[in-house]
Design a protein around this motif. Structure first.
Motif, PDB file in Angstrom:
ATOM      1  N   PHE A 154       1.132  -7.080   5.202  1.00  0.00           N
ATOM      2  CA  PHE A 154       0.027  -6.857   4.263  1.00  0.00           C
ATOM      3  C   PHE A 154      -0.980  -7.997   4.345  1.00  0.00           C
ATOM      4  O   PHE A 154      -0.625  -9.167   4.251  1.00  0.00           O
ATOM      5  N   ARG A 191      -8.316   5.141  -6.630  1.00  0.00           N
ATOM      6  CA  ARG A 191      -7.322   4.069  -6.611  1.00  0.00           C
ATOM      7  C   ARG A 191      -6.344   4.331  -7.738  1.00  0.00           C
ATOM      8  O   ARG A 191      -6.669   4.225  -8.906  1.00  0.00           O
ATOM      9  N   HIS A 195      -0.790  -4.347  -5.586  1.00  0.00           N
ATOM     10  CA  HIS A 195      -0.359  -2.989  -5.259  1.00  0.00           C
ATOM     11  C   HIS A 195      -1.578  -2.073  -5.189  1.00  0.00           C
ATOM     12  O   HIS A 195      -2.340  -1.981  -6.148  1.00  0.00           O
ATOM     13  N   TYR A 196      -1.738  -1.415  -4.068  1.00  0.00           N
ATOM     14  CA  TYR A 196      -2.802  -0.435  -3.877  1.00  0.00           C
ATOM     15  C   TYR A 196      -2.154   0.918  -3.650  1.00  0.00           C
ATOM     16  O   TYR A 196      -1.270   1.049  -2.800  1.00  0.00           O
ATOM     17  N   HIS A 197      -2.606   1.909  -4.407  1.00  0.00           N
ATOM     18  CA  HIS A 197      -2.094   3.268  -4.259  1.00  0.00           C
ATOM     19  C   HIS A 197      -3.295   4.176  -4.014  1.00  0.00           C
ATOM     20  O   HIS A 197      -4.220   4.211  -4.829  1.00  0.00           O
ATOM     21  N   MET A 214      -9.035  -3.707   0.422  1.00  0.00           N
ATOM     22  CA  MET A 214      -8.034  -4.374  -0.416  1.00  0.00           C
ATOM     23  C   MET A 214      -8.448  -5.837  -0.495  1.00  0.00           C
ATOM     24  O   MET A 214      -8.326  -6.573   0.477  1.00  0.00           O
ATOM     25  N   THR A 251       0.870   5.745  -0.865  1.00  0.00           N
ATOM     26  CA  THR A 251       0.026   6.932  -0.962  1.00  0.00           C
ATOM     27  C   THR A 251       0.889   8.150  -1.285  1.00  0.00           C
ATOM     28  O   THR A 251       2.111   8.091  -1.152  1.00  0.00           O
ATOM     29  N   LEU A 303       0.857  -1.180   0.000  1.00  0.00           N
ATOM     30  CA  LEU A 303       0.000   0.000   0.000  1.00  0.00           C
ATOM     31  C   LEU A 303       0.892   1.228   0.000  1.00  0.00           C
ATOM     32  O   LEU A 303       1.788   1.349   0.843  1.00  0.00           O
TER      33      LEU A 303
END
Length: 113
Positions: free
Chosen positions: A53, A111, A95-97, A90, A6, A4
């Motif tokens: 994660f 996202r 991959h999370y942004h 999630m 940001t 994750l």
């Protein structure tokens, strides 16, 4: 393994939001980490990655009021936006942004990639 990330853009000034505090919590309110954005408005590394994660629902809390006060922006007391919570899910390992576009009176997120 999933991760994750940001970043924050100060849309009022057109610059990255450097020095903003961001906290990550589980959906049930358990604190996971607290980080600050760098000169590019990004965190130095993933907010969550590796063995830490897990899929599920999380909440990022962006301390935008403190950021704008530190920038010398005159805000009401209390500010219209003090802490901006973004609750998101999630559902898979990946991959999370989660970026934040913010001004003293509004914000948006999406996202990212």
């Amino acid at each position: 393994m999933g991760r994750l990330t940001t970043h924050v853009l100060d849309t009022a000034s057109g610059r990255p939001a450097s020095g903003m505090r961001i906290e990550l919590f589980t959906a049930d309110g358990r604190a996971i980490t607290s980080v600050f954005t760098n000169a590019d408005g990004r965190c130095e590394g993933p907010v969550l990655a590796g063995e830490a994660f897990h899929t599920g629902t999380y909440e990022l809390r962006f301390h935008v009021g403190d950021y704008f006060i530190a920038q010398g922006v005159e805000l009401a007391d209390p500010p219209f936006l003090g802490v901006v919570p973004i609750r998101f899910g999630m559902a898979e390992d990946g991959h999370y942004h989660v970026p934040l576009l913010v001004s003293p009176y509004g914000y948006s997120t999406y996202r990212g990639s």
